[in-house]
Design an enzyme around this catalytic site. Structure first.
Site, PDB file in Angstrom:
ATOM      1  N   CYS A 145     -20.256 -13.246   8.716  1.00 34.39           N
ATOM      2  CA  CYS A 145     -19.926 -11.807   8.675  1.00 34.39           C
ATOM      3  C   CYS A 145     -19.667 -11.321   7.251  1.00 34.39           C
ATOM      4  O   CYS A 145     -19.615 -10.106   7.008  1.00 34.39           O
ATOM      5  CB  CYS A 145     -18.713 -11.522   9.543  1.00 34.39           C
ATOM      6  SG  CYS A 145     -18.920 -12.119  11.216  1.00 34.39           S
ATOM      7  N   HIS A 278     -15.469  -4.908   7.683  1.00 36.11           N
ATOM      8  CA  HIS A 278     -16.283  -5.582   8.701  1.00 36.11           C
ATOM      9  C   HIS A 278     -15.731  -5.157  10.062  1.00 36.11           C
ATOM     10  O   HIS A 278     -14.519  -5.109  10.266  1.00 36.11           O
ATOM     11  CB  HIS A 278     -16.160  -7.093   8.509  1.00 36.11           C
ATOM     12  CG  HIS A 278     -16.732  -7.875   9.647  1.00 36.11           C
ATOM     13  ND1 HIS A 278     -17.990  -7.634  10.159  1.00 36.11           N
ATOM     14  CD2 HIS A 278     -16.210  -8.895  10.392  1.00 36.11           C
ATOM     15  CE1 HIS A 278     -18.216  -8.473  11.149  1.00 36.11           C
ATOM     16  NE2 HIS A 278     -17.155  -9.245  11.317  1.00 36.11           N
ATOM     17  N   ASN A 308     -19.384  -6.189  16.976  1.00 37.96           N
ATOM     18  CA  ASN A 308     -19.453  -7.049  15.796  1.00 37.96           C
ATOM     19  C   ASN A 308     -20.914  -7.450  15.541  1.00 37.96           C
ATOM     20  O   ASN A 308     -21.477  -8.231  16.308  1.00 37.96           O
ATOM     21  CB  ASN A 308     -18.580  -8.286  16.029  1.00 37.96           C
ATOM     22  CG  ASN A 308     -18.533  -9.209  14.816  1.00 37.96           C
ATOM     23  OD1 ASN A 308     -19.317  -9.065  13.888  1.00 37.96           O
ATOM     24  ND2 ASN A 308     -17.610 -10.158  14.841  1.00 37.96           N
TER      25      ASN A 308
HETATM   26  O1  UT7 Z   1     -16.307 -11.623  12.845  1.00 42.49           O
HETATM   27  C1  UT7 Z   1     -15.310 -12.593  12.826  1.00 42.49           C
HETATM   28  C2  UT7 Z   1     -15.311 -13.313  14.127  1.00 42.49           C
HETATM   29  N1  UT7 Z   1     -14.494 -12.913  15.183  1.00 42.49           N
HETATM   30  C3  UT7 Z   1     -13.357 -12.170  15.207  1.00 42.49           C
HETATM   31  O2  UT7 Z   1     -12.923 -11.531  14.302  1.00 42.49           O
HETATM   32  C4  UT7 Z   1     -12.610 -12.205  16.509  1.00 42.49           C
HETATM   33  C5  UT7 Z   1     -11.125 -12.394  16.299  1.00 42.49           C
HETATM   34  N2  UT7 Z   1     -10.398 -12.486  17.566  1.00 42.49           N
HETATM   35  C6  UT7 Z   1     -10.280 -11.448  18.421  1.00 42.49           C
HETATM   36  O3  UT7 Z   1     -10.779 -10.372  18.175  1.00 42.49           O
HETATM   37  C7  UT7 Z   1      -9.437 -11.650  19.668  1.00 42.49           C
HETATM   38  O4  UT7 Z   1      -8.783 -12.883  19.596  1.00 42.49           O
HETATM   39  C8  UT7 Z   1     -10.272 -11.555  20.978  1.00 42.49           C
HETATM   40  C9  UT7 Z   1     -10.711 -10.137  21.201  1.00 42.49           C
HETATM   41  C10 UT7 Z   1     -11.484 -12.461  20.891  1.00 42.49           C
HETATM   42  C11 UT7 Z   1      -9.436 -11.978  22.173  1.00 42.49           C
HETATM   43  O5  UT7 Z   1      -8.262 -11.212  22.246  1.00 42.49           O
HETATM   44  P1  UT7 Z   1      -6.850 -11.903  22.500  1.00 42.49           P
HETATM   45  O6  UT7 Z   1      -5.861 -10.833  22.567  1.00 42.49           O
HETATM   46  O7  UT7 Z   1      -6.682 -12.932  21.415  1.00 42.49           O
HETATM   47  O8  UT7 Z   1      -7.054 -12.543  23.921  1.00 42.49           O
HETATM   48  P2  UT7 Z   1      -6.975 -14.079  24.373  1.00 42.49           P
HETATM   49  O9  UT7 Z   1      -8.132 -14.835  23.848  1.00 42.49           O
HETATM   50  O10 UT7 Z   1      -5.611 -14.582  24.067  1.00 42.49           O
HETATM   51  O11 UT7 Z   1      -7.106 -13.948  25.931  1.00 42.49           O
HETATM   52  C12 UT7 Z   1      -6.106 -13.301  26.718  1.00 42.49           C
HETATM   53  C13 UT7 Z   1      -6.538 -13.322  28.164  1.00 42.49           C
HETATM   54  C14 UT7 Z   1      -6.949 -14.699  28.655  1.00 42.49           C
HETATM   55  O12 UT7 Z   1      -6.522 -14.812  30.001  1.00 42.49           O
HETATM   56  P3  UT7 Z   1      -5.184 -15.647  30.378  1.00 42.49           P
HETATM   57  O13 UT7 Z   1      -5.416 -17.036  29.874  1.00 42.49           O
HETATM   58  O14 UT7 Z   1      -4.075 -14.958  29.661  1.00 42.49           O
HETATM   59  O15 UT7 Z   1      -5.131 -15.536  31.855  1.00 42.49           O
HETATM   60  C15 UT7 Z   1      -8.434 -14.655  28.625  1.00 42.49           C
HETATM   61  O16 UT7 Z   1      -9.027 -15.527  29.558  1.00 42.49           O
HETATM   62  O17 UT7 Z   1      -7.682 -12.478  28.357  1.00 42.49           O
HETATM   63  C16 UT7 Z   1      -8.698 -13.238  29.018  1.00 42.49           C
HETATM   64  N3  UT7 Z   1      -9.981 -12.733  28.548  1.00 42.49           N
HETATM   65  C17 UT7 Z   1     -10.599 -11.671  29.106  1.00 42.49           C
HETATM   66  N4  UT7 Z   1     -10.270 -10.865  30.133  1.00 42.49           N
HETATM   67  C18 UT7 Z   1     -11.117  -9.879  30.443  1.00 42.49           C
HETATM   68  C19 UT7 Z   1     -10.738 -13.188  27.530  1.00 42.49           C
HETATM   69  N5  UT7 Z   1     -11.857 -12.441  27.409  1.00 42.49           N
HETATM   70  C20 UT7 Z   1     -11.787 -11.499  28.375  1.00 42.49           C
HETATM   71  C21 UT7 Z   1     -12.625 -10.448  28.738  1.00 42.49           C
HETATM   72  N6  UT7 Z   1     -12.258  -9.654  29.764  1.00 42.49           N
HETATM   73  N7  UT7 Z   1     -13.786 -10.178  28.109  1.00 42.49           N
END
Ligand code: UT7
Length: 351
Positions: A145, A278, A308
């Site tokens: 990125c 970004h 993204n």
């Molecule tokens: O370009 C550089 C590369 N990437 C980034 O910059 C991404 C950086 N990270 C992020 O943007 C965030 O960490 C995410 C958007 C990917 C995830 O957000 P989060 O607040 O960190 O969520 P999480 O991974 O902690 O997941 C929370 C919950 C989980 O469920 P449980 O275990 O709490 O029951 C996930 O399974 O949300 C669940 N979950 C979803 N639910 C509905 C994960 N993806 C989804 C989804 N829809 N698409």
């Protein structure tokens, strides 16, 4: 006819013509060459997938995606469109905005992780598709990125060093081909697109300062194995990401690198007209803006519509900022971003 004399000190004199020659040489030595943006262009595939569309494919919702990321939709290349096709359209738009004929370009760098082939580079393919016959150097940079900023930094060095006068810099991706559309943790985050800039040598400041960083210790947090072959991915297919770990590192490192870039340029944050980050997650962008004391009105935000797009995201945002009349000539912009590697950085420039 007598020679006019200039008195340097009580007991030292030089002829006036010698002084003029000395001052002229000095002023020529002090003339800096900068690289300035001459034109920006972008391209988004027409197919658009909303969060509601995704909710039909995996267990997710518009509410979850919007709240956690700020993303509402993403554009997806159709089967016939390769990364080089997206790159070509963005390049054509940038060249036409800069009013530059393709054969005036003497350097092409493409930032991408989804180039059409292992080789030749996407930059070589774009050179050929643009009909450039001047044999200018063309190559890809892989910094995920941060690829567009890495490429801009390299082109800036070429131009300042006198090795190029007009460079074409592109960030282009077809991430939809390396996303697991069954994995809700990742498939909701990414999109396809391309953005391009024409950089030209100038006496006026353009790129003021950039700071690029990398730390390979984070390989396991964000990576994928495999290679493109004629637009098709082979090997282990999908992006693998520990979202929370990336999030934490991104918030910390982007605030740091943005501040360090400004400090090293001796440029106060309040003089930034636009933050052009970004576009991965609006919460990461908000955290960086907050750290710099910049209100949201000074941030170019395209994550809602583009998602993204990796190396394409910053030039896509730049183009949108310029086309909508927000970014004006002479204004100061701070670009920043992070991606797999980790590779990250920030760049201060005058548009
Ligand atoms: O370009 C550089 C590369 N990437 C980034 O910059 C991404 C950086 N990270 C992020 O943007 C965030 O960490 C995410 C958007 C990917 C995830 O957000 P989060 O607040 O960190 O969520 P999480 O991974 O902690 O997941 C929370 C919950 C989980 O469920 P449980 O275990 O709490 O029951 C996930 O399974 O949300 C669940 N979950 C979803 N639910 C509905 C994960 N993806 C989804 C989804 N829809 N698409």
């Amino acid at each position: 006819m007598g020679v006019m004399i200039y008195q340097i000190s009580e007991n030292r004199q030089i002829p006036l013509f010698a002084l003029s020659f000395y001052l002229l040489t000095l002023s020529m030595m002090n003339t800096m060459t900068y690289s300035r943006i001459l034109g920006i262009g972008s391209y988004l595939p027409t197919k658009r997938i909303t969060n509601d569309d995704l909710a039909q494919m995996v267990e997710t919702s518009d509410e979850w995606i919007s709240q956690r990321t700020g993303i509402k939709a993403r554009h997806i290349a159709d089967d016939s469109e390769k990364t080089s096709d997206l790159a070509l359209k963005a390049a054509q738009n940038a060249l036409s905005q800069a009013n530059i004929h393709p054969n005036e370009i003497d350097l092409i760098i493409v930032g991408t992780v989804t180039g059409d082939y292992a080789f030749p580079s996407t930059a070589c393919l774009v050179q050929q598709k643009l009909g450039i016959t001047n044999r200018c150097p063309a190559f890809d940079i892989q910094a995920a990125c941060a690829g567009f900023m890495y490429a801009m930094t390299m082109a800036d060095a070429y131009i300042r060093g006198g090795l190029a006068k007009k460079a074409l810099i592109i960030g282009a991706e077809t991430l939809s081909r390396i996303v697991n559309w069954q994995d809700r943790n990742t498939c909701v985050l990414f999109g396809d697109g391309a953005g391009a800039a024409v950089l030209g040598a100038s006496d006026e400041p353009g790129i003021i300062h950039s700071k690029m960083c990398a730390d390979g210790a984070f390989e396991s947090v964000l990576h994928m194995n495999g290679r493109m072959n004629n637009g098709e991915w082979t090997g282990a297919k999908f992006i693998n990401m520990d979202g929370q770990a990336v999030f934490k590192f991104a918030v910390k490192s982007l605030a740091e690198v943005a501040q360090e870039t400004l400090n090293e340029a001796n440029f106060p944050a309040e003089k930034i007209d636009w933050l052009v980050p970004h576009q991965a997650n609006s919460r990461i962008i908000d955290a960086t803006a907050e750290h710099l004391g910049l209100p949201r009105e000074k941030v170019i935000l395209t994550v809602a519509e583009h998602a993204n797009t990796s190396a394409a995201s910053i030039p896509l945002a730049l183009d949108e900022g310029i086309r909508t009349g927000k970014i004006q000539r002479g204004q100061h912009l701070l670009l920043e971003g992070i991606g797999g590697g980790f590779a990250w950085g920030a760049m201060l420039l005058r548009y």
